[in-house]
Write a protein that holds these residues in place. Structure first.
Motif, PDB file in Angstrom:
ATOM      1  N   GLN A   1       0.833  -1.202   0.000  1.00  0.00           N
ATOM      2  CA  GLN A   1       0.000   0.000   0.000  1.00  0.00           C
ATOM      3  C   GLN A   1       0.870   1.255   0.000  1.00  0.00           C
ATOM      4  O   GLN A   1       0.576   2.226  -0.714  1.00  0.00           O
ATOM      5  CB  GLN A   1      -0.937   0.011   1.214  1.00  0.00           C
ATOM      6  CG  GLN A   1      -2.038  -1.028   1.132  1.00  0.00           C
ATOM      7  CD  GLN A   1      -2.864  -1.093   2.422  1.00  0.00           C
ATOM      8  OE1 GLN A   1      -2.558  -0.442   3.405  1.00  0.00           O
ATOM      9  NE2 GLN A   1      -3.919  -1.895   2.386  1.00  0.00           N
TER      10      GLN A   1
ATOM     11  N   VAL B   1       2.394   1.674  -3.417  1.00  0.00           N
ATOM     12  CA  VAL B   1       1.378   2.174  -4.360  1.00  0.00           C
ATOM     13  C   VAL B   1       1.127   3.659  -4.110  1.00  0.00           C
ATOM     14  O   VAL B   1       1.101   4.464  -5.044  1.00  0.00           O
ATOM     15  CB  VAL B   1       0.067   1.353  -4.241  1.00  0.00           C
ATOM     16  CG1 VAL B   1      -1.092   2.040  -4.931  1.00  0.00           C
ATOM     17  CG2 VAL B   1       0.273  -0.049  -4.794  1.00  0.00           C
ATOM     18  N   LYS B   2       0.951   4.043  -2.838  1.00  0.00           N
ATOM     19  CA  LYS B   2       0.707   5.450  -2.518  1.00  0.00           C
ATOM     20  C   LYS B   2       1.918   6.295  -2.917  1.00  0.00           C
ATOM     21  O   LYS B   2       1.760   7.396  -3.457  1.00  0.00           O
ATOM     22  CB  LYS B   2       0.430   5.632  -1.020  1.00  0.00           C
ATOM     23  CG  LYS B   2      -0.980   5.333  -0.636  1.00  0.00           C
ATOM     24  CD  LYS B   2      -1.257   5.718   0.799  1.00  0.00           C
ATOM     25  CE  LYS B   2      -2.724   5.535   1.107  1.00  0.00           C
ATOM     26  NZ  LYS B   2      -3.062   6.018   2.439  1.00  0.00           N
TER      27      LYS B   2
ATOM     28  N   ASN C   1       4.125   5.634  -5.266  1.00  0.00           N
ATOM     29  CA  ASN C   1       4.165   5.739  -6.728  1.00  0.00           C
ATOM     30  C   ASN C   1       3.091   6.692  -7.247  1.00  0.00           C
ATOM     31  O   ASN C   1       3.331   7.470  -8.174  1.00  0.00           O
ATOM     32  CB  ASN C   1       4.043   4.366  -7.380  1.00  0.00           C
ATOM     33  CG  ASN C   1       5.307   3.541  -7.211  1.00  0.00           C
ATOM     34  OD1 ASN C   1       6.384   4.086  -7.018  1.00  0.00           O
ATOM     35  ND2 ASN C   1       5.173   2.228  -7.267  1.00  0.00           N
ATOM     36  N   ASP C   2       1.877   6.643  -6.636  1.00  0.00           N
ATOM     37  CA  ASP C   2       0.818   7.578  -7.022  1.00  0.00           C
ATOM     38  C   ASP C   2       1.236   9.011  -6.723  1.00  0.00           C
ATOM     39  O   ASP C   2       1.074   9.906  -7.568  1.00  0.00           O
ATOM     40  CB  ASP C   2      -0.487   7.269  -6.269  1.00  0.00           C
ATOM     41  CG  ASP C   2      -1.178   6.016  -6.785  1.00  0.00           C
ATOM     42  OD1 ASP C   2      -0.780   5.523  -7.866  1.00  0.00           O
ATOM     43  OD2 ASP C   2      -2.118   5.542  -6.105  1.00  0.00           O
ATOM     44  N   THR C   3       1.760   9.230  -5.532  1.00  0.00           N
ATOM     45  CA  THR C   3       2.197  10.570  -5.143  1.00  0.00           C
ATOM     46  C   THR C   3       3.329  11.042  -6.040  1.00  0.00           C
ATOM     47  O   THR C   3       3.356  12.210  -6.464  1.00  0.00           O
ATOM     48  CB  THR C   3       2.646  10.574  -3.667  1.00  0.00           C
ATOM     49  OG1 THR C   3       1.577  10.094  -2.860  1.00  0.00           O
ATOM     50  CG2 THR C   3       3.035  11.963  -3.211  1.00  0.00           C
TER      51      THR C   3
ATOM     52  N   ALA D   1       3.894  10.058  -9.130  1.00  0.00           N
ATOM     53  CA  ALA D   1       3.306  10.344 -10.442  1.00  0.00           C
ATOM     54  C   ALA D   1       2.580  11.689 -10.415  1.00  0.00           C
ATOM     55  O   ALA D   1       2.692  12.491 -11.355  1.00  0.00           O
ATOM     56  CB  ALA D   1       2.355   9.228 -10.864  1.00  0.00           C
ATOM     57  N   GLN D   2       1.829  11.939  -9.338  1.00  0.00           N
ATOM     58  CA  GLN D   2       1.128  13.213  -9.206  1.00  0.00           C
ATOM     59  C   GLN D   2       2.127  14.366  -9.131  1.00  0.00           C
ATOM     60  O   GLN D   2       1.917  15.415  -9.746  1.00  0.00           O
ATOM     61  CB  GLN D   2       0.230  13.205  -7.969  1.00  0.00           C
ATOM     62  CG  GLN D   2      -0.989  12.324  -8.093  1.00  0.00           C
ATOM     63  CD  GLN D   2      -1.753  12.224  -6.780  1.00  0.00           C
ATOM     64  OE1 GLN D   2      -1.362  12.792  -5.763  1.00  0.00           O
ATOM     65  NE2 GLN D   2      -2.863  11.496  -6.811  1.00  0.00           N
TER      66      GLN D   2
END
Length: 158
Positions: free
Chosen positions: A96, A99-100, A102-104, A106-107
């Motif tokens: 988790q 994933v968070k 990588n999302d952050t 990417a953002q």
């Protein structure tokens, strides 16, 4: 009372005392035999209880050893289960977090690219404005320099 009757009476009393003593000895002997039998019975009972307690001691010890083995086995099993659950939770949390992250990431990259584009566009706009203003100033300076050259030429001609 004559002396013979006294002796006979004393002899009868002595005989009765002797028989009473003999009866007492018999009674004591019988009671001691009963007491000996009771003591032997209690000794056998005590010996039986001792042997039973000794055999139960071994049974109790063996049952305690078996119980200890079971407690150890159960504890190890629960420890392994807890370890597996904890490892699973850690791996899940790690996934988790990744994933968070990588999302952050990417953002953040997208926001950076957006800001970079906006910044480049703003800089390009500023550059166009500066170029236009520069061209205006250049035009005025060029025009003014021509005027200055003419004024200088006129002044020198006169």
């Amino acid at each position: 009372m004559t002396e013979a009757s006294k002796i006979e009476k004393a002899s009868a009393i002595a005989k009765d005392v002797f028989l009473a003593n003999l009866g007492l000895a018999g009674k004591v002997f019988e009671q001691s035999q009963d007491l000996l039998k009771q003591t032997e019975a209690k000794l056998k009972e005590t010996e039986s209880k001792y042997k039973d307690a000794y055999s139960k001691r071994n049974e109790l010890f063996d049952s305690l050893v078996a119980r200890g083995e079971k407690v150890q086995s159960d504890t190890l099993t629960k420890f392994e289960e807890s370890k597996t659950q904890l490892t699973s939770k850690i791996e899940s949390s790690k996934s988790q977090v990744v994933v968070k992250f990588n999302d952050t990431k990417a953002q953040a990259i997208a926001k950076f690219e957006e800001l970079k584009s906006e910044s480049n566009a703003a800089v390009e706009g500023q550059m166009k404005t500066l170029r236009a203003n520069f061209d205006k100033v250049k035009g005025k300076v060029s025009g003014s320099s021509d005027e200055v050259v003419e004024a200088v030429a006129e002044a020198t001609a006169s």
